[in-house]
Design a protein around this motif. Structure first.
Motif, PDB file in Angstrom:
ATOM      1  N   ALA B 281     -12.241   9.332   4.549  1.00  0.00           N
ATOM      2  CA  ALA B 281     -11.530   9.798   5.376  1.00  0.00           C
ATOM      3  C   ALA B 281     -10.021   9.446   5.332  1.00  0.00           C
ATOM      4  N   ALA B 282      -9.561   9.240   3.865  1.00  0.00           N
ATOM      5  CA  ALA B 282      -8.427   8.967   3.689  1.00  0.00           C
ATOM      6  C   ALA B 282      -7.831   9.822   3.387  1.00  0.00           C
ATOM      7  N   LEU B 283      -8.487  10.651   2.355  1.00  0.00           N
ATOM      8  CA  LEU B 283      -7.900  11.571   2.102  1.00  0.00           C
ATOM      9  C   LEU B 283      -7.493  12.664   3.924  1.00  0.00           C
ATOM     10  N   LYS B 284      -8.932  12.744   4.855  1.00  0.00           N
ATOM     11  CA  LYS B 284      -8.573  13.385   6.054  1.00  0.00           C
ATOM     12  C   LYS B 284      -7.509  13.186   6.837  1.00  0.00           C
ATOM     13  N   ASP B 285      -7.626  11.569   6.905  1.00  0.00           N
ATOM     14  CA  ASP B 285      -7.024  10.830   8.250  1.00  0.00           C
ATOM     15  C   ASP B 285      -5.734  10.269   7.836  1.00  0.00           C
ATOM     16  N   GLY B 286      -5.408   9.710   6.213  1.00  0.00           N
ATOM     17  CA  GLY B 286      -4.044   9.146   5.981  1.00  0.00           C
ATOM     18  C   GLY B 286      -4.780   7.520   5.808  1.00  0.00           C
ATOM     19  N   VAL B 287      -4.005   7.007   5.023  1.00  0.00           N
ATOM     20  CA  VAL B 287      -4.138   5.716   4.517  1.00  0.00           C
ATOM     21  C   VAL B 287      -3.316   4.444   5.204  1.00  0.00           C
ATOM     22  N   ALA B 288      -3.234   3.986   5.145  1.00  0.00           N
ATOM     23  CA  ALA B 288      -2.676   2.838   5.768  1.00  0.00           C
ATOM     24  C   ALA B 288      -1.303   2.248   5.256  1.00  0.00           C
ATOM     25  N   ARG B 289      -1.641   1.872   3.761  1.00  0.00           N
ATOM     26  CA  ARG B 289      -0.696   1.415   2.245  1.00  0.00           C
ATOM     27  C   ARG B 289      -0.586   2.699   1.366  1.00  0.00           C
ATOM     28  N   ARG B 290       0.075   2.413   0.587  1.00  0.00           N
ATOM     29  CA  ARG B 290       0.126   3.676  -0.639  1.00  0.00           C
ATOM     30  C   ARG B 290       0.428   2.811  -1.667  1.00  0.00           C
ATOM     31  N   ARG B 291       0.133   2.961  -2.761  1.00  0.00           N
ATOM     32  CA  ARG B 291       0.473   2.449  -4.339  1.00  0.00           C
ATOM     33  C   ARG B 291       2.223   3.371  -4.570  1.00  0.00           C
ATOM     34  N   VAL B 292       3.342   2.476  -4.732  1.00  0.00           N
ATOM     35  CA  VAL B 292       4.959   3.505  -4.711  1.00  0.00           C
ATOM     36  C   VAL B 292       5.133   2.930  -6.104  1.00  0.00           C
ATOM     37  N   GLY B 293       6.016   3.356  -6.988  1.00  0.00           N
ATOM     38  CA  GLY B 293       6.828   2.963  -7.467  1.00  0.00           C
ATOM     39  C   GLY B 293       8.052   2.008  -6.653  1.00  0.00           C
ATOM     40  N   ILE B 294       8.562   0.942  -7.139  1.00  0.00           N
ATOM     41  CA  ILE B 294       8.969   0.257  -6.743  1.00  0.00           C
ATOM     42  C   ILE B 294      10.302  -0.246  -7.309  1.00  0.00           C
ATOM     43  N   ARG B 295      12.035   0.150  -7.551  1.00  0.00           N
ATOM     44  CA  ARG B 295      12.539  -0.272  -8.065  1.00  0.00           C
ATOM     45  C   ARG B 295      13.306  -1.297  -7.720  1.00  0.00           C
ATOM     46  N   PRO B 296      13.885  -2.304  -7.596  1.00  0.00           N
ATOM     47  CA  PRO B 296      14.891  -3.374  -7.507  1.00  0.00           C
ATOM     48  C   PRO B 296      16.752  -2.449  -7.791  1.00  0.00           C
ATOM     49  N   LEU B 297      17.171  -2.700  -7.187  1.00  0.00           N
ATOM     50  CA  LEU B 297      18.816  -2.636  -7.136  1.00  0.00           C
ATOM     51  C   LEU B 297      19.811  -3.227  -7.919  1.00  0.00           C
ATOM     52  N   GLY B 298      18.702  -4.269  -7.638  1.00  0.00           N
ATOM     53  CA  GLY B 298      20.620  -5.562  -8.463  1.00  0.00           C
ATOM     54  C   GLY B 298      19.654  -5.799  -9.286  1.00  0.00           C
ATOM     55  N   ARG B 299      19.450  -6.787 -10.337  1.00  0.00           N
ATOM     56  CA  ARG B 299      18.940  -7.416 -11.904  1.00  0.00           C
ATOM     57  C   ARG B 299      17.638  -8.241 -11.709  1.00  0.00           C
ATOM     58  N   ALA B 300      17.630  -8.761 -10.438  1.00  0.00           N
ATOM     59  CA  ALA B 300      16.155  -9.654 -10.654  1.00  0.00           C
ATOM     60  C   ALA B 300      15.257  -8.889 -10.641  1.00  0.00           C
ATOM     61  N   PRO B 301      14.532  -9.639 -11.083  1.00  0.00           N
ATOM     62  CA  PRO B 301      12.752  -9.134 -11.381  1.00  0.00           C
ATOM     63  C   PRO B 301      12.325  -9.106  -9.980  1.00  0.00           C
ATOM     64  N   ALA B 302      11.142  -8.551  -9.296  1.00  0.00           N
ATOM     65  CA  ALA B 302      10.538  -8.915  -8.019  1.00  0.00           C
ATOM     66  C   ALA B 302       9.014  -8.734  -8.716  1.00  0.00           C
ATOM     67  N   ARG B 303       8.752 -10.229  -9.148  1.00  0.00           N
ATOM     68  CA  ARG B 303       7.366 -10.520  -9.375  1.00  0.00           C
ATOM     69  C   ARG B 303       6.008 -10.208  -8.528  1.00  0.00           C
ATOM     70  N   GLU B 304       4.723  -9.979  -8.761  1.00  0.00           N
ATOM     71  CA  GLU B 304       3.843  -9.739  -8.245  1.00  0.00           C
ATOM     72  C   GLU B 304       3.666 -10.355  -7.429  1.00  0.00           C
ATOM     73  N   GLY B 305       3.579 -10.027  -6.023  1.00  0.00           N
ATOM     74  CA  GLY B 305       3.179 -11.138  -5.372  1.00  0.00           C
ATOM     75  C   GLY B 305       4.353 -11.938  -3.927  1.00  0.00           C
ATOM     76  N   THR B 306       5.689 -10.794  -4.651  1.00  0.00           N
ATOM     77  CA  THR B 306       6.392 -10.806  -3.124  1.00  0.00           C
ATOM     78  C   THR B 306       6.684  -9.284  -2.437  1.00  0.00           C
ATOM     79  N   ALA B 307       7.027 -10.862  -1.490  1.00  0.00           N
ATOM     80  CA  ALA B 307       6.954  -9.626  -0.168  1.00  0.00           C
ATOM     81  C   ALA B 307       7.285  -8.217  -0.197  1.00  0.00           C
ATOM     82  N   VAL B 308       7.261  -6.788   0.568  1.00  0.00           N
ATOM     83  CA  VAL B 308       8.136  -5.365   0.619  1.00  0.00           C
ATOM     84  C   VAL B 308       8.824  -5.796   2.098  1.00  0.00           C
ATOM     85  N   ALA B 309       9.683  -5.608   2.857  1.00  0.00           N
ATOM     86  CA  ALA B 309      10.495  -6.474   4.267  1.00  0.00           C
ATOM     87  C   ALA B 309      10.811  -4.693   4.501  1.00  0.00           C
TER      88      ALA B 309
END
Lengths: 124, 375
Positions: B281-309
Motif C-alpha cells: 500500500a505504501a508503494l502504491k499510495d505513497g507514505v506520510a513520511r520519508r527518511r531523508v538526509g538533513i544538513r544543518p546550515l550552521g555549525r550547531a549539531p541537531a541531535r536525535e529527537g530534534t523537531a523539524v519544522a
C-alpha cells in the motif's frame, strides 16, 4: 587573580570585579572532541548555577553553568570559530565568556584548586 | 567503570582496556566508545586508512534446514532464494503490521551446495528476541544455532585491502557483499566484504578464543587504528545507513525508511512476507513520511529527537532520528523523517535546537560517498 572551580567542572579566574569562565581540563577530557560552542551574548544576565553556554562534542551536547551571578561582558569569539580550543587549551585560549560579578562573596562557596583536584580524584 | 560487573563482555574487553578504550554500556555490553585518539581522529583514520572495530556484541547464528532460503523468506522481504553461494544480502525482519523488527545480514555460505544453510548477523540489542522470533516462527522447518562462541571484527577503510594483502590475501578476491572462508593471520575465519561505514572493508567472524590474536595481528599493521562506537556511529551516519532503534523501528515500514530497494520485484508481486499489505500500500499510495538526509546550515549539531519544522519558525512536521557532527563533512549532519512533499533535496526546513529554529536543508544521502568494492 583568584581561580575557583565548580563541581560542574567550570573554572572562573577573577580579576577585580570581572571573572573569566571556561571548562576544566577534566571536563574537556570527559566531553571528547568539542565541535561546537554556543556562547552567551554580551549583556546577558547570568545566575549562579544557571545555564550560560552550550558545548557540543561529537557525541553529545552539554550545558556550561555560570559559577556566579552577573552580567556577561565578553564572549570568546575565536572559540566559536575554533571549538577545538576547548580541548587543546581549556584553561587558556579556550575560555568561554567573561562576567561582571554581582556578588563577589559567591566565590567563597566555590572550590579552590586543591579542593577541586580532590573532588575530581573522588570521581574515580 | 563501576557498572561493568552488570554487563556482558566481548572477548576483546581486556584488549580494549589495554588500548585505553573508554568503556560504556551499550546493548548490555561494556564497549569502547572511543580510544585515546578520540572520535574525530578515529573517524578520519577510518576514512583515510583503516579502522578496526569490535562488533562481537552483534548476534551471529546459523540457520539450517531443507530449503532454508524459502523458510527465511517467510520472515523477511529480501530475495534470499536468489542468493548465490558466497553472497550476502541486507534485509529486514518484519512484523506482521509492516513495522521493522530488526535489520540483518544474511549470507549463503560458499560451500552451501544443497541450499540448507544461511549465516545471519543481527543487531546486539535485538539478538535475543530476533533469534527467539526466528526459531519459533520457523520451528519444524529450520533450526537456528546461535554462535555465541564467535567474535566479529570489522576492518574498514581504503587501506583495508593493503592490510589483507599481507595477512589474508584471499580476502581481496571478494567483491562487496560476498563472503568466503579465509585464513587471516593464520586463523581460520569467515570473511565478508562488507561493513557499515560506507568504506570498503571486511567483517571477520572468528572463533572467540582466537579473537584477541586476530585483533593484535591486525592492529600491528601500520594502517590500522582501533575505533570505538562513537566513530562507528558518525561513520554510518555520514554513509546514510540506518541505525536500528533510531532511524528504523517497529513503527517504521521499509518504504517510509527509504529502504524500498530491499523489497525486490518478485517479493512485491508475491506479497508473501509479513507486513506485505502495508508495504505494498505504501508503494502504491505513497507514505506520510520519508527518511531523508538533513544538513544543518550552521555549525550547531541537531541531535536525535530534534523537531523539524517548516522554515521561518513554522509548524513542526518531522523529527531527527540520528544527528551529530560529521568529521569528514566537517559539519553537522542528520537523518530524519519529513512529509514526502518536503523530502526533495534542496528543500529548506528549520531544526528546533534548544528552542530556536535553525536553518537546514534536505539533502541526498549519503553525506560521504560510498567506496564499496563493487564487482
Amino acid at each position: 587573580m583568584t581561580v575557583k572551580y565548580t563541581k560542574d567542572h567550570e573554572w572562573i579566574a577573577v580579576d577585580g570585579k570581572t571573572g573569566r569562565v571556561g571548562i576544566t581540563d577534566y571536563a574537556q577530557l570527559q566531553l571528547g572532541d568539542v565541535v561546537f560552542v554556543e556562547l552567551p551574548p554580551v549583556g546577558k544576565a547570568l545566575k549562579k548555577g544557571g545555564e550560560a553556554a552550550v558545548v557540543e562534542s561529537v557525541k553529545a551536547a552539554s550545558e556550561v553553568y555560570s559559577p556566579v551571578t552577573g552580567t556577561v561582558t565578553a564572549a570568546n569569539d575565536p572559540l566559536a570559530d575554533e571549538p577545538a580550543l576547548a580541548n587543546s587549551d581549556p584553561q587558556g585560549e579556550g575560555w568561554f565568556f567573561e562576567v561582571e560579578l554581582a556578588d563577589p562573596a559567591e566565590l567563597d562557596g566555590l572550590l579552590d584548586e586543591a579542593a577541586y583536584r580532590d573532588y575530581v580524584a573522588s570521581l574515580g | 567503570m563501576g557498572h561493568d560487573e552488570d554487563l556482558k563482555f566481548t572477548p576483546l574487553y581486556d584488549l580494549h582496556r589495554e588500548l585505553g578504550g573508554k568503556m560504556v554500556p551499550f546493548a548490555g555490553y561494556a564497549m569502547p566508545v572511543q580510544y585515546p585518539a578520540g572520535i574525530l581522529t578515529e573517524h578520519k583514520a577510518t576514512r583515510a586508512a583503516a579502522g578496526l572495530f569490535d562488533v562481537s556484541h552483534m548476534g551471529q547464528a546459523w540457520l539450517e534446514g531443507a530449503d532454508v532460503a524459502a523458510s527465511l523468506e517467510t520472515l523477511v522481504p529480501g530475495d534470499i532464494k536468489g542468493l548465490l553461494p558466497g553472497q550476502i544480502r541486507y534485509t529486514l525482519l518484519m512484523a506482521a503490521d509492516g513495522g521493522i523488527l530488526d535489520d540483518l545480514m544474511v549470507t549463503r555460505p560458499l560451500d552451501d551446495a544443497d541450499g540448507s544453510r544461511l549465516f545471519l548477523v543481527v543487531n546486539a540489542a535485538c539478538k535475543d528476541q530476533d533469534f527467539a522470533h526466528i526459531a519459533t516462527r520457523l520451528a519444524g522447518r529450520a533450526r537456528l544455532t546461535r554462535l555465541d562462541d564467535r567474535a566479529l571484527l570489522a576492518l574498514q577503510g581504503p587501506k583495508a585491502t593493503e592490510v589483507m594483502a599481507r595477512l589474508g590475501p584471499a580476502a581481496n578476491d571478494l567483491v562487496f557483499m560476498t563472503a568466503s572462508p579465509v585464513a587471516v593471520a593464520g586463523i581460520d575465519c569467515l570473511v565478508s566484504r562488507s561493513g557499515y561505514t560506507g568504506e570498503d572493508g571486511f567483517e571477520i567472524s572468528v572463533p572467540a578464543d582466537r579473537a584477541v590474536a586476530l585483533a593484535r595481528a591486525l592492529l600491528a599493521e601500520p594502517e590500522v587504528s582501533p575505533i570505538g562506537l562513537g566513530a562507528r556511529d558518525s561513520l554510518r551516519l555520514e554513509a546514510g545507513l540506518c541505525l536500528y532503534g533510531h532511524d528504523i523501528d517497529t513503527t517504521t515500514d521499509p518504504i517510509e525508511a527509504s529502504l524500498a530497494w530491499t523489497v525486490p520485484k518478485r517479493r512485491r508481486e508475491a506479497a508473501d512476507f509479513p507486513g506485505a499489505a502495508r508495504v505494498l500500500a505504501a508503494l502504491k499510495d505513497g507514505v506520510a513520511r520519508r527518511r531523508v538526509g538533513i544538513r544543518p546550515l550552521g555549525r550547531a549539531p541537531a541531535r536525535e529527537g530534534t523537531a523539524v519544522a517548516l522554515p521561518g519558525g513554522g509548524a513542526v512536521v518531522g523529527i531527527v532520528t540520528s544527528g551529530g557532527f560529521g568529521p569528514s563533512v566537517d559539519g553537522p549532519v542528520a537523518m530524519g523523517y519529513v512529509p514526502p512533499d518536503l523530502a526533495r533535496a534542496g528543500t529548506a526546513v528549520d531544526l528546533i535546537v534548544r528552542g530556536k529554529p535553525l536553518p537546514a536543508e534536505i539533502v541526498s544521502l549519503p553525506f560521504a560517498p560510498h567506496r564499496y568494492a563493487k564487482a
